[in-house]
Design an enzyme around this catalytic site. Structure first.
Site, PDB file in Angstrom:
ATOM      1  N   CYS A   1      -5.966  -9.440  -5.753  1.00  0.00           N
ATOM      2  CA  CYS A   1      -7.407  -9.646  -5.892  1.00  0.00           C
ATOM      3  C   CYS A   1      -8.110  -8.370  -6.333  1.00  0.00           C
ATOM      4  O   CYS A   1      -7.585  -7.272  -6.204  1.00  0.00           O
ATOM      5  CB  CYS A   1      -7.985 -10.078  -4.565  1.00  0.00           C
ATOM      6  SG  CYS A   1      -7.107 -11.443  -3.812  1.00  0.00           S
TER       7      CYS A   1
ATOM      8  N   ARG B   1      -4.827  -6.817 -12.894  1.00  0.00           N
ATOM      9  CA  ARG B   1      -4.189  -7.017 -11.590  1.00  0.00           C
ATOM     10  C   ARG B   1      -3.732  -8.462 -11.393  1.00  0.00           C
ATOM     11  O   ARG B   1      -2.980  -8.748 -10.467  1.00  0.00           O
ATOM     12  CB  ARG B   1      -5.181  -6.669 -10.473  1.00  0.00           C
ATOM     13  CG  ARG B   1      -5.521  -5.203 -10.393  1.00  0.00           C
ATOM     14  CD  ARG B   1      -6.800  -4.979  -9.625  1.00  0.00           C
ATOM     15  NE  ARG B   1      -6.702  -5.291  -8.222  1.00  0.00           N
ATOM     16  CZ  ARG B   1      -6.407  -4.401  -7.269  1.00  0.00           C
ATOM     17  NH1 ARG B   1      -6.171  -3.160  -7.606  1.00  0.00           N
ATOM     18  NH2 ARG B   1      -6.345  -4.737  -6.013  1.00  0.00           N
TER      19      ARG B   1
ATOM     20  N   TRP C   1      -6.449 -13.701  -6.298  1.00  0.00           N
ATOM     21  CA  TRP C   1      -5.031 -14.052  -6.532  1.00  0.00           C
ATOM     22  C   TRP C   1      -4.632 -14.796  -5.266  1.00  0.00           C
ATOM     23  O   TRP C   1      -4.526 -14.213  -4.190  1.00  0.00           O
ATOM     24  CB  TRP C   1      -4.236 -12.754  -6.744  1.00  0.00           C
ATOM     25  CG  TRP C   1      -2.748 -12.863  -6.702  1.00  0.00           C
ATOM     26  CD1 TRP C   1      -1.952 -12.880  -5.584  1.00  0.00           C
ATOM     27  CD2 TRP C   1      -1.847 -12.916  -7.817  1.00  0.00           C
ATOM     28  NE1 TRP C   1      -0.629 -12.944  -5.939  1.00  0.00           N
ATOM     29  CE2 TRP C   1      -0.534 -12.974  -7.287  1.00  0.00           C
ATOM     30  CE3 TRP C   1      -2.017 -12.926  -9.194  1.00  0.00           C
ATOM     31  CZ2 TRP C   1       0.597 -13.020  -8.103  1.00  0.00           C
ATOM     32  CZ3 TRP C   1      -0.886 -12.986 -10.000  1.00  0.00           C
ATOM     33  CH2 TRP C   1       0.397 -13.029  -9.466  1.00  0.00           C
TER      34      TRP C   1
ATOM     35  N   ASN D   1     -10.059  -8.582  -0.032  1.00  0.00           N
ATOM     36  CA  ASN D   1      -8.662  -8.487  -0.487  1.00  0.00           C
ATOM     37  C   ASN D   1      -7.801  -8.282   0.745  1.00  0.00           C
ATOM     38  O   ASN D   1      -8.196  -7.530   1.638  1.00  0.00           O
ATOM     39  CB  ASN D   1      -8.443  -7.267  -1.385  1.00  0.00           C
ATOM     40  CG  ASN D   1      -9.139  -7.401  -2.712  1.00  0.00           C
ATOM     41  OD1 ASN D   1      -9.705  -8.450  -3.010  1.00  0.00           O
ATOM     42  ND2 ASN D   1      -9.107  -6.346  -3.487  1.00  0.00           N
ATOM     43  N   GLY D   2      -6.606  -8.866   0.757  1.00  0.00           N
ATOM     44  CA  GLY D   2      -5.706  -8.675   1.898  1.00  0.00           C
ATOM     45  C   GLY D   2      -5.492  -9.987   2.627  1.00  0.00           C
ATOM     46  O   GLY D   2      -5.802 -11.063   2.102  1.00  0.00           O
TER      47      GLY D   2
ATOM     48  N   GLU E   1      22.262  -5.473  -8.856  1.00  0.00           N
ATOM     49  CA  GLU E   1      20.869  -5.265  -9.266  1.00  0.00           C
ATOM     50  C   GLU E   1      20.677  -3.846  -9.818  1.00  0.00           C
ATOM     51  O   GLU E   1      19.956  -3.651 -10.803  1.00  0.00           O
ATOM     52  CB  GLU E   1      19.940  -5.537  -8.072  1.00  0.00           C
ATOM     53  CG  GLU E   1      18.464  -5.264  -8.297  1.00  0.00           C
ATOM     54  CD  GLU E   1      17.839  -6.035  -9.448  1.00  0.00           C
ATOM     55  OE1 GLU E   1      18.477  -6.930 -10.018  1.00  0.00           O
ATOM     56  OE2 GLU E   1      16.690  -5.701  -9.801  1.00  0.00           O
TER      57      GLU E   1
ATOM     58  N   LYS F   1      19.199  -3.010 -13.549  1.00  0.00           N
ATOM     59  CA  LYS F   1      18.012  -2.150 -13.754  1.00  0.00           C
ATOM     60  C   LYS F   1      18.335  -1.035 -14.727  1.00  0.00           C
ATOM     61  O   LYS F   1      17.572  -0.770 -15.647  1.00  0.00           O
ATOM     62  CB  LYS F   1      17.563  -1.498 -12.442  1.00  0.00           C
ATOM     63  CG  LYS F   1      16.720  -2.234 -11.481  1.00  0.00           C
ATOM     64  CD  LYS F   1      15.366  -2.658 -11.895  1.00  0.00           C
ATOM     65  CE  LYS F   1      15.412  -3.939 -12.668  1.00  0.00           C
ATOM     66  NZ  LYS F   1      15.254  -5.151 -11.966  1.00  0.00           N
TER      67      LYS F   1
ATOM     68  N   GLU G   1      18.850  -2.350 -18.404  1.00  0.00           N
ATOM     69  CA  GLU G   1      17.708  -2.941 -19.117  1.00  0.00           C
ATOM     70  C   GLU G   1      16.648  -1.920 -19.529  1.00  0.00           C
ATOM     71  O   GLU G   1      15.988  -2.102 -20.535  1.00  0.00           O
ATOM     72  CB  GLU G   1      17.094  -4.127 -18.359  1.00  0.00           C
ATOM     73  CG  GLU G   1      16.184  -3.815 -17.205  1.00  0.00           C
ATOM     74  CD  GLU G   1      15.515  -5.068 -16.615  1.00  0.00           C
ATOM     75  OE1 GLU G   1      15.391  -5.116 -15.405  1.00  0.00           O
ATOM     76  OE2 GLU G   1      15.109  -5.973 -17.368  1.00  0.00           O
TER      77      GLU G   1
ATOM     78  N   HIS H   1      41.667  -3.299 -10.018  1.00  0.00           N
ATOM     79  CA  HIS H   1      42.304  -4.412 -10.725  1.00  0.00           C
ATOM     80  C   HIS H   1      41.969  -4.400 -12.212  1.00  0.00           C
ATOM     81  O   HIS H   1      42.052  -5.424 -12.878  1.00  0.00           O
ATOM     82  CB  HIS H   1      41.916  -5.739 -10.076  1.00  0.00           C
ATOM     83  CG  HIS H   1      42.406  -5.868  -8.669  1.00  0.00           C
ATOM     84  ND1 HIS H   1      43.732  -6.053  -8.340  1.00  0.00           N
ATOM     85  CD2 HIS H   1      41.758  -5.757  -7.483  1.00  0.00           C
ATOM     86  CE1 HIS H   1      43.872  -6.092  -7.031  1.00  0.00           C
ATOM     87  NE2 HIS H   1      42.675  -5.901  -6.482  1.00  0.00           N
TER      88      HIS H   1
ATOM     89  N   LYS I   1       8.826 -10.326 -20.212  1.00  0.00           N
ATOM     90  CA  LYS I   1       8.613 -10.426 -18.764  1.00  0.00           C
ATOM     91  C   LYS I   1       8.956 -11.824 -18.256  1.00  0.00           C
ATOM     92  O   LYS I   1       9.581 -11.989 -17.230  1.00  0.00           O
ATOM     93  CB  LYS I   1       7.150 -10.087 -18.436  1.00  0.00           C
ATOM     94  CG  LYS I   1       6.819 -10.133 -16.953  1.00  0.00           C
ATOM     95  CD  LYS I   1       7.501  -9.002 -16.206  1.00  0.00           C
ATOM     96  CE  LYS I   1       7.360  -9.103 -14.704  1.00  0.00           C
ATOM     97  NZ  LYS I   1       8.394  -8.320 -14.009  1.00  0.00           N
TER      98      LYS I   1
END
Ligand code: M6R
Length: 609
Positions: free
Chosen positions: A2, A27, A74, A100-101, A482, A486, A489, A505, A604
């Site tokens: 928000c 945002r 949001w 906000n929150g 992961e 990262k 990419e 192996h 994205k």
């Protein structure tokens, strides 16, 4: 996430409120609204969709006033809709609030206020704030806000005004940012600096627990009822730097935001010392869970790696078989699933075409679908039977960081919820994990505070190579997956992740000439085996970068470089171990001069199959 804007001064408030909100658009939001005070009345306008739609909805109307507040929402509590949009007012419409929150105890407060005759028109947590202030109001808005504030639990940046005590805006802050701007023609509130650029030359960041009383003449900040001297900074940032919160890239900003994102994800869902996980009204209840004999987790990319964590922990916690599937493969395999299968789809955007198609296939076969996503009312959220929102806030960098850790956290919360339904874990065990989940955001922050230089130095060494290998066992292996994604990419270094025991192996043949072997080593019962695998790589001239818990002397005796993390329960390690791996990728990318936020060939949100 928000956004808040507020103004009180000599000029008309509306132009700044609209422009301020536009500067906060980056945002992310799903609705917007304004409240302006004029001649004894507060006028409110709210609209779902873009700010342009709010502008269209008020075009031709005269909304005068030199004091106002505004918000972009949001959604977290309640769907995006006009009635859930901010500003919210108390039952009589005299007090307006933007927030906000997340107010964690809003249900308790709402019940109390309803018993006293207050009525609510939205599904939000925010609406309790104006009503609570109204309940405390005896003619002095500041006194009422202070009294109400003492009852709020959770995170908030909020600004309010009252038509019964006009001429001032009051802002409060706890764990969500709120900034005060000082202008020549009045004073300003904003949740982030971009809104203030062009309007003010100096600002103060409100601190947790502080209350700011703003008039057109000036601002007074109070702590526990006493006025304090504000720390005033000159505003020198340009818009681009301000949107990135002063960081060089969105990715770094989003990495650093993780303690806040994790707190938001936990907010209102667990309580320290309790064994209950509150995930809202899931259709996945005890009766449904009783019949589930298999879990399938489906996603792409980083979200797929989050599912992998799910597989390891659900099998440990629930003793139910878990399959993890790449979404683009899943639907064409004619997968075996039925109404006894729980399908969990994970997607930051909620729009990934492969994941959406996999969801449709699982739904067609009668499986119960639970989505874990970051975006309200996304296609995946709409199609699923149940949704858990990760509350990471808008993620702009293509490389997913805070979305991953909040996905993993949501997966843990769901695991504990299912364990309770199935009676698979005793309450004391659940409570121990909940207590540790509570501490995780601070532990992530500690990594930033204590290990940044070590991680940067590691990244600079790794950046000089064209290949890197990530190894780990059990939950350390899934994080290695992961870490490798990262690194490749955003730095374009060829990176592969292996279960450490698998190295011998075949892949060991590539470990030569100081090639980096990034070894995640937190799982205590596998430590000896892990050390043997590290030795195998080191003997072949691999350069060992270890990620371990602090106070682990064994790792430091074998690795060439070590990043130490605060100790946590082995089961929860992925949320900490991934942090240095994200930062290694980031700093390696910066060193190699790559486009960190928009890596080549990638988007994205991938909405094609
Ligand atoms: O929006 P989604 O979570 O469904 O996106 C899935 C992948 O495209 C995404 O995680 C991608 O792998 C990221 N760029 C990784 O950082």
């Amino acid at each position: 996430m928000c956004g808040i804007a507020g103004y009180i001064g000599e000029k008309q408030a509306l132009p700044f409120l609209i422009n301020g909100l536009k500067k906060l658009e980056y945002r992310g939001y799903d609705s917007a609204g304004i409240a302006i005070y004029h001649e004894g009345r507060i006028e409110v306008r709210r609209q779902t969709g873009k700010i342009a739609e709010l502008e269209r909805s008020i075009a031709g109307q005269t909304i005068e006033g030199t004091q106002g507040i505004a918000h972009t929402r949001w959604a977290t509590h309640g769907v995006p809709s006009n009635r859930n949009s901010h500003p919210h007012r108390d039952t009589d419409g005299h007090i307006a609030v933007v927030h906000n929150g997340i107010i964690e105890n809003y249900l308790e407060l709402r019940g109390e206020l309803e018993d006293k005759g207050y009525t609510f028109t939205s599904e939000t947590d925010t609406e309790v704030i104006p009503n609570l202030i109204a309940d405390c109001f005896k003619g002095d808005l500041l006194a009422a806000v202070e009294e109400a504030k003492a009852r709020l639990r959770g995170s908030y940046a909020a600004v309010c005004m009252s038509q019964d005590d006009p001429g001032r805006l009051i802002g409060i802050r706890q764990d969500s940012p709120l900034i005060i701007g000082y202008g020549d023609d009045g004073n300003y509130f904003a949740s982030d600096i971009p809104a203030l650029i062009g309007y003010v030359k100096s600002y103060t960041v409100l601190k947790n627990g502080e209350t700011a009383v703003m008039t057109k003449e000036g601002v007074t900040i109070y702590v526990d009822g006493s006025a304090v001297e504000p720390e005033v900074e000159a505003l020198t940032m340009d818009l681009d730097a301000a949107e990135k919160g002063g960081y060089e890239h969105f990715m770094l900003k989003e990495i650093i935001e993780q303690p806040r994102a994790l707190k938001d994800c936990l907010s209102g869902r667990i309580s320290y010392g309790k064994h209950v996980v509150d995930l809202g009204e899931l259709k996945l209840n005890a009766a449904k869970m009783e019949k589930i004999n298999k879990i399938v987790m489906v996603a792409c990319g980083t979200a797929y790696h989050a599912c992998y964590v799910g597989r390891y922990i659900y099998e440990k916690m629930l003793r139910i078989p878990v399959e993890v599937e790449i979404a683009s493969e899943f639907r064409y395999r004619d997968p075996i699933l039925d109404e006894k299968t729980l399908t969990i789809v994970v997607s930051q955007s909620g729009e990934t075409a492969d994941t959406l198609a996999a969801l449709a296939e699982a739904k067609r076969k009668g499986s119960h679908i639970l989505a874990i996503t970051n975006v309200w009312e996304s296609s995946i959220a709409r199609e699923a039977h149940d949704v858990i929102y990760t509350r990471a806030g808008l993620e702009i960098a293509v490389a997913s960081t805070k979305a991953y850790t909040t996905q993993v956290l949501a997966i843990y919360l769901l695991g504990l919820y299912m364990a309770e339904l199935k009676g698979k874990m005793i309450r004391r065990e659940i409570q121990t994990i909940i207590n540790e989940l509570y501490r995780l955001p601070d532990k992530v922050q500690k990594i930033f505070d204590d290990q940044l230089d070590t991680i940067k130095a590691m990244a600079e060494k790794i950046a000089d190579h064209e290949d890197a290998f990530f190894i780990g066992r059990d939950l350390d292996y899934v994080v290695a997956l992961e870490g490798a994604l990262k690194l490749k990419e955003i730095s374009y270094i060829h990176a592969e992740a292996y279960a450490a025991g698998e190295l011998k192996h075949g892949t060991l043949a590539l470990i030569v000439d100081q090639v980096p072997v990034i070894s995640v080593c937190t799982q205590k019962i596998l430590e000896e085996k892990m050390i043997s695998n590290i030795k195998e790589a080191q003997t072949r001239d691999g350069q060992i970068f270890a990620i371990a818990f602090e106070g682990d002397p064994v790792i430091s005796s074998v690795a060439d470089h070590v990043c130490y993390l605060p100790k946590t329960n082995d089961l929860l390690a992925p949320i900490l171990t991934v942090i240095p791996l994200q930062l290694i990728a980031y700093y390696a990318s910066v060193k190699r001069g790559a486009d960190v936020d928009k890596p080549r060939n990638l988007a994205k949100s991938v909405t094609v199959e």
